[in-house]
Structures are given as structure tokens and as C-alpha cells.
Design a protein around this motif. Structure first.
Motif, mmCIF file in Angstrom:
data_model
loop_
_atom_site.group_PDB
_atom_site.id
_atom_site.type_symbol
_atom_site.label_atom_id
_atom_site.label_comp_id
_atom_site.label_asym_id
_atom_site.label_seq_id
_atom_site.Cartn_x
_atom_site.Cartn_y
_atom_site.Cartn_z
ATOM 1 N N PRO A 18 54.492 57.685 6.502
ATOM 2 C CA PRO A 18 54.926 58.452 5.252
ATOM 3 C C PRO A 18 56.413 58.019 4.969
ATOM 4 O O PRO A 18 57.296 57.660 5.841
ATOM 5 C CB PRO A 18 54.863 59.703 5.536
ATOM 6 C CG PRO A 18 55.053 60.103 7.105
ATOM 7 C CD PRO A 18 54.575 58.661 7.811
ATOM 8 N N VAL A 19 56.940 58.278 3.636
ATOM 9 C CA VAL A 19 58.117 58.046 3.226
ATOM 10 C C VAL A 19 58.651 59.228 2.711
ATOM 11 O O VAL A 19 58.238 60.419 2.844
ATOM 12 C CB VAL A 19 58.226 56.991 2.051
ATOM 13 C CG1 VAL A 19 57.477 55.675 2.488
ATOM 14 C CG2 VAL A 19 57.428 57.494 0.591
ATOM 15 N N GLU A 20 60.345 59.279 2.443
ATOM 16 C CA GLU A 20 60.874 60.248 1.816
ATOM 17 C C GLU A 20 60.265 60.824 0.698
ATOM 18 O O GLU A 20 59.682 60.062 -0.127
ATOM 19 C CB GLU A 20 62.115 60.074 1.676
ATOM 20 C CG GLU A 20 63.039 59.369 2.840
ATOM 21 C CD GLU A 20 64.504 59.181 2.629
ATOM 22 O OE1 GLU A 20 64.944 59.429 1.639
ATOM 23 O OE2 GLU A 20 64.810 58.339 3.613
ATOM 24 N N THR A 175 49.980 49.690 -1.900
ATOM 25 C CA THR A 175 50.438 48.971 -3.252
ATOM 26 C C THR A 175 50.527 49.930 -4.463
ATOM 27 O O THR A 175 51.543 49.677 -5.351
ATOM 28 C CB THR A 175 49.688 47.745 -3.545
ATOM 29 O OG1 THR A 175 48.307 48.152 -3.757
ATOM 30 C CG2 THR A 175 49.851 46.904 -2.512
ATOM 31 N N ILE A 176 49.755 50.899 -4.634
ATOM 32 C CA ILE A 176 49.969 51.751 -5.795
ATOM 33 C C ILE A 176 51.121 52.617 -6.126
ATOM 34 O O ILE A 176 51.425 53.150 -5.091
ATOM 35 C CB ILE A 176 48.684 52.593 -5.966
ATOM 36 C CG1 ILE A 176 48.257 53.308 -7.119
ATOM 37 C CG2 ILE A 176 48.769 53.649 -4.762
ATOM 38 C CD1 ILE A 176 47.900 52.090 -8.471
ATOM 39 N N GLY A 177 51.678 52.179 -7.087
ATOM 40 C CA GLY A 177 52.849 52.939 -7.494
ATOM 41 C C GLY A 177 54.099 52.237 -7.067
ATOM 42 O O GLY A 177 55.330 52.564 -7.510
ATOM 43 N N GLY A 178 53.925 50.941 -6.357
ATOM 44 C CA GLY A 178 54.971 50.227 -6.004
ATOM 45 C C GLY A 178 55.005 48.903 -6.317
ATOM 46 O O GLY A 178 56.076 48.070 -6.564
ATOM 47 N N THR A 179 53.796 48.323 -6.878
ATOM 48 C CA THR A 179 53.754 47.005 -7.373
ATOM 49 C C THR A 179 52.453 47.083 -8.159
ATOM 50 O O THR A 179 51.834 47.730 -8.010
ATOM 51 C CB THR A 179 53.460 45.953 -6.049
ATOM 52 O OG1 THR A 179 53.640 44.491 -6.822
ATOM 53 C CG2 THR A 179 52.531 45.991 -5.275
ATOM 54 N N LYS A 197 52.706 57.173 0.269
ATOM 55 C CA LYS A 197 53.430 55.602 0.318
ATOM 56 C C LYS A 197 54.409 55.721 -1.026
ATOM 57 O O LYS A 197 55.387 56.512 -1.136
ATOM 58 C CB LYS A 197 52.711 54.844 0.656
ATOM 59 C CG LYS A 197 51.718 54.802 2.179
ATOM 60 C CD LYS A 197 51.156 53.644 2.252
ATOM 61 C CE LYS A 197 50.466 53.779 3.697
ATOM 62 N NZ LYS A 197 51.254 53.500 4.819
ATOM 63 N N CYS A 198 54.138 54.735 -2.015
ATOM 64 C CA CYS A 198 54.825 54.457 -2.805
ATOM 65 C C CYS A 198 54.727 55.675 -4.005
ATOM 66 O O CYS A 198 55.543 55.669 -4.973
ATOM 67 C CB CYS A 198 54.426 53.434 -3.599
ATOM 68 S SG CYS A 198 54.517 51.923 -2.592
ATOM 69 N N ILE A 199 53.875 56.611 -3.996
ATOM 70 C CA ILE A 199 53.886 57.804 -4.878
ATOM 71 C C ILE A 199 54.767 58.790 -4.299
ATOM 72 O O ILE A 199 55.230 59.464 -5.296
ATOM 73 C CB ILE A 199 52.222 58.424 -4.809
ATOM 74 C CG1 ILE A 199 51.522 57.165 -5.466
ATOM 75 C CG2 ILE A 199 52.272 59.549 -5.704
ATOM 76 C CD1 ILE A 199 49.797 57.709 -5.427
ATOM 77 N N SER A 200 55.336 58.932 -3.249
ATOM 78 C CA SER A 200 56.396 59.499 -2.702
ATOM 79 C C SER A 200 55.971 61.049 -2.635
ATOM 80 O O SER A 200 56.744 61.787 -2.945
ATOM 81 C CB SER A 200 57.741 59.352 -3.223
ATOM 82 O OG SER A 200 58.509 58.300 -2.329
ATOM 83 N N VAL A 201 54.815 61.504 -2.119
ATOM 84 C CA VAL A 201 54.363 62.751 -2.211
ATOM 85 C C VAL A 201 53.914 62.859 -0.791
ATOM 86 O O VAL A 201 53.451 61.908 -0.251
ATOM 87 C CB VAL A 201 53.163 63.086 -3.066
ATOM 88 C CG1 VAL A 201 52.444 64.347 -2.791
ATOM 89 C CG2 VAL A 201 53.766 63.027 -4.677
ATOM 90 N N GLY A 367 58.699 53.995 -2.827
ATOM 91 C CA GLY A 367 58.809 55.174 -3.723
ATOM 92 C C GLY A 367 60.259 55.698 -3.586
ATOM 93 O O GLY A 367 61.289 54.963 -3.612
ATOM 94 N N TYR A 368 60.561 56.922 -3.194
ATOM 95 C CA TYR A 368 61.917 57.679 -3.293
ATOM 96 C C TYR A 368 62.692 57.108 -2.061
ATOM 97 O O TYR A 368 63.970 57.038 -2.050
ATOM 98 C CB TYR A 368 61.741 59.180 -3.005
ATOM 99 C CG TYR A 368 62.983 59.557 -3.333
ATOM 100 C CD1 TYR A 368 63.600 60.091 -4.176
ATOM 101 C CD2 TYR A 368 63.614 60.363 -2.070
ATOM 102 C CE1 TYR A 368 64.638 60.571 -4.413
ATOM 103 C CE2 TYR A 368 64.749 61.342 -2.196
ATOM 104 C CZ TYR A 368 65.368 61.332 -3.416
ATOM 105 O OH TYR A 368 66.704 62.009 -3.572
#
Length: 417
Positions: A18-20, A175-179, A197-201, A367-368
Motif C-alpha cells: 500500500p501507499v500513503e 496501473t489504474i490511476g497512475g498510467t 496503489k495509484c488510487i491512494s485509498v 498516487g499520493y
């Protein structure tokens, strides 16, 4: 027995997930709970569906989240279209291709696989030739493989699958939300994302979308329960076919997310608030600008890594823009480096799986978490930790090269005013 006060250490998370999480998302999660059939809540459900259509770049009727992690979305889509003995072709170029194969096997599919060396992807023609030989009902493939940091081109495969009336199911979690993920343009029949991931939720939802080709298969597997109107007005899987999971049955979820609003499960209220806010932020930023931002920070990170004297793993031409894989220098304990980054600097990066375990580090820019201060902080800390581990690096060069990328970008932006 008493417990200490709940405190979470501050971290800079630079993993492939996971990401921030954006603070605005966390704030949305603290909103009061609504009943799942409250008109205010069903209005949120409808908004999320429309936002997901825009995120996936699709006109599909169905775009909604599965309550569960990304794997839940993958399983929901696959188990709802696989019947016993169906041929499924899975091109594997990393760990998560094997996951697709395992899920398909568990639901009774006859799975065919082709594999390429980790760090590479397939020439679309290789996949097309295998489709011609196997004649599968379904092709399931990963778009961005986080275990190797590579991204598979899909458009040519999608076009051929449509010509051959083969369903193409895509894991776009990384990839969704990041590219770019262009569902309609690339002829993708079913696509799975992930919130973490790129959605940052926070992890816990798997946005999916699928077209009428998939829906036709889903609906062909229903029948009204013994012809009797039940209290739920529910359809159940047809007999004589592979049993579909109750929780992941898309036919029932359609009844829940569609206008009938038939109860299927209690929706994860706060997570839906989070997803709505995360999607609002993404669409407010603009998809094109968001993708450019991810590319910018990727360039800065790569420039810094290479200037430091480290090398990247995998085919640069097929690099996943949201994950950068770095070869661990010979003789270096990769886990010791990761521990020091975490405990001394509060920065987390990831190791890898299978044949790459202990050989590469994986750095996520998603994401964030994908911010200039994070890139510069990581490069500074990584250099310090490597020097501590007696690795010969080009001291000071990594951050300087990353700064050059940012300064040049600023000049371009200012010239546009």
C-alpha cells in the motif's frame, strides 16, 4: 490488562502498495455512517460508478468496487465467467500471472500458460500466436507486474481477442490511476483495479469494470430460484455448472449496484466514502496531468538511482512507470538496507518474490506517495544507508541529478505561462 495508547509511527511509504493516503481521503473516512439504502448513500454509489467509468476510460454500464482487496476483484470477475473445463490462456511474466492461473484452476478452468523471463514482457504477437493455437474462451493477463517492474502492451492483444471473440480480462491493479489504462480503446472486456496503489485509498476495495460481452456470460449462468418469487427476488447459479462464489457472484452484485438495489451484503460505508474522495481527487487533477506527474517523479528517481551508481532491473523499454526495480549491489544484504531505511529514516521500500528475492529492491511511486519531497528524501537516505554498508556510490550525485530533472521541468512549466 491495559494497552498503550494507539499510536502509528510516521512513514514515507515508497513500496508498490500500500501507499500513503491523501489526508482528504482520511478525512472523508471519518464522516458519519449512513444506512446502505439511505438515498444519500445510494447517490454516493451512483457517483462512484460514474467516476470509475471516467477512470477506466469506458462507457461500460458496469463499473463498481468489490468489497475486498485487489485479489477479491480478480476472483470475482474470473469466477463469474469461468465454467468447468473452460480454456483460459495466461501469459506469465511475473508473480501475479501465477496468481491468475491459480484462481482459474480453482474454479475448474483448463489453464494454458506461456512464460517469459522475469524482467521482460511478451511481444504481443507471441500472445496472439498462442491464442490461435489454444482457442481459449478467456485470456487473463497482468498489465503492470509489480514483482518485476514491467508493463505489458495490451492494445494489439485486445484487438485480436475481439476479432476471435475471446474475453480479455486484465489485472490493472498497479496501473489504474497512475498510467494509461484505456479500457474501450484497447478492447479490454474486464478490468480489475485496487484502491491501495495509484488510487491512494486504503486497501479494502477492488474497482472493476466489464462490458456487455462479460455481462452476457454472467447472466447466462443465472436462473430464477425454482421459478418461485423469493423474499430476496434472487437468482442463483445454474445447476450442472461450476459453482459460483456467493460473495463474488457478479450477477448478484449487479442487482445490488443496479437500480433494483437488492441486498447482497452490507456495503463498506467508510471505504466507499474514501473511494469517492480518492476518485474525486484523481479526476480533479486530470488523468493526463496525473500520468505526467507519475512519469516526472519516475524520471527523477531513475536519474538519481543511476547517478548514484546503481543499476535498474528489467527491460527499460517496458518499464512500469509506477514501480522502479533496482539491482542490489553484489555482497550487500538487501534486507539490512531496507531495515535501516525503515528504522533510521522512516522510509519503506520493498523486496521482491521468487527468483528475484534478495536480488532487487522495488520502489513504488504511486498516487499520493508520488511526490518530489518523497523522491529526494529517499535518494538522500538510500545513499547514506549504502555508504554505511560500505557500498561505493557516487556521493551527492543522486540527489543532484534528481534536482536537475525537477529544475528542468520547472523551466518548461514556467515557459508555458
Amino acid at each position: 490488562m491495559s494497552f498503550s495508547r494507539f499510536e502509528i509511527p510516521l512513514r514515507t511509504i515508497m513500496t508498490p502498495g500500500p501507499v500513503e493516503v491523501d489526508p482528504r481521503v482520511l478525512q472523508a473516512m471519518s464522516s458519519p455512517i449512513l444506512g446502505q439504502f439511505d438515498p444519500a448513500f445510494t447517490a454516493i454509489m451512483n457517483e462512484v460508478m460514474e467516476m470509475l467509468r471516467q477512470l477506466f476510460r469506458t462507457s461500460n454500464r458496469w463499473a463498481y468496487p468489490i468489497d475486498g482487496t485487489s485479489r477479491a476483484g480478480i476472483e470475482a470477475l474470473l469466477c463469474s465467467i469461468i465454467e468447468q473445463g473452460d480454456k483460459v490462456l495466461i501469459p506469465i511474466y511475473g508473480r501475479f500471472g501465477y496468481l491468475l492461473a491459480e484462481i482459474c484452476e480453482r474454479y475448474g478452468a483448463h489453464v494454458y500458460t506461456i512464460e517469459c523471463e522475469w524482467g521482460n514482457v511478451f511481444d504481443p504477437k507471441e500472445v496472439i500466436n498462442e491464442i490461435k493455437k489454444v482457442r481459449p474462451k478467456i485470456v487473463a493477463i497482468v498489465h503492470g507486474e509489480t514483482s518485476t517492474g514491467c508493463m505489458q502492451p495490451l492494445k494489439e492483444i485486445g484487438e485480436f481477442c475481439r476479432e476471435m471473440d475471446v474475453l480479455l480480462v486484465v489485472d490493472a491493479v498497479a496501473t489504474i490511476g497512475g498510467t494509461e489504462v484505456n479500457v474501450d480503446e484497447w478492447y479490454l472486456d474486464g478490468v480489475i483495479g485496487g484502491t491501495q496503489k495509484c488510487i491512494s485509498v486504503p486497501s479494502g476495495m477492488a474497482p472493476i469494470t466489464y462490458n456487455d460481452r462479460v455481462e452476457k456470460v454472467v447472466l447466462s449462468r443465472k436462473k430464477v430460484e425454482r421459478g418461485i418469487q423469493t423474499d430476496l427476488d434472487r437468482s442463483i447459479p445454474s445447476t450442472g455448472k461450476t459453482i459460483i462464489s456467493n460473495y463474488f457472484d457478479l450477477s448478484q452484485l449487479q442487482d445490488y449496484w443496479g437500480p433494483r438495489r437488492l441486498n447482497h451484503h452490507t456495503e463498506a460505508t467508510s471505504m466507499l466514502y474514501a473511494l469517492r474522495e480518492g476518485l474525486r481527487i484523481i479526476l480533479g487533477e486530470g488523468l493526463t496531468k496525473r500520468f505526467e506527474r507519475h512519469r516526472l517523479h519516475e524520471r527523477a528517481l531513475v536519474a538519481g538511482i543511476e547517478a548514484m551508481g546503481l543499476s535498474l532491473f528489467g527491460d527499460k523499454k517496458r518499464k512500469l512507470p509506477t514501480v522502479t526495480c533496482v539491482n542490489i549491489p553484489d555482497g550487500v544484504d538487501g534486507e539490512s538496507v531496507r531495515r535501516m531505511l525503515l528504522h533510521e529514516f522512516g522510509i519503506e521500500i520493498a523486496s521482491s518474490f521468487g527468483p528475484l528475492h534478495g536480488k532487487i529492491w522495488r520502489i513504488g511511486t504511486m498516487g499520493y506517495s508520488c511526490r518530489k519531497e518523497n523522491i529526494l528524501r529517499l535518494l538522500t537516505a538510500l545513499e547514506a544507508v549504502l555508504v554505511y554498508h560500505s557500498v561505493r556510490v557516487n556521493r551527492g550525485e543522486g540527489v543532484q541529478e534528481a534536482l536537475k530533472v525537477y529544475v528542468e521541468q520547472s523551466k518548461v512549466m514556467n515557459a508555458g505561462w
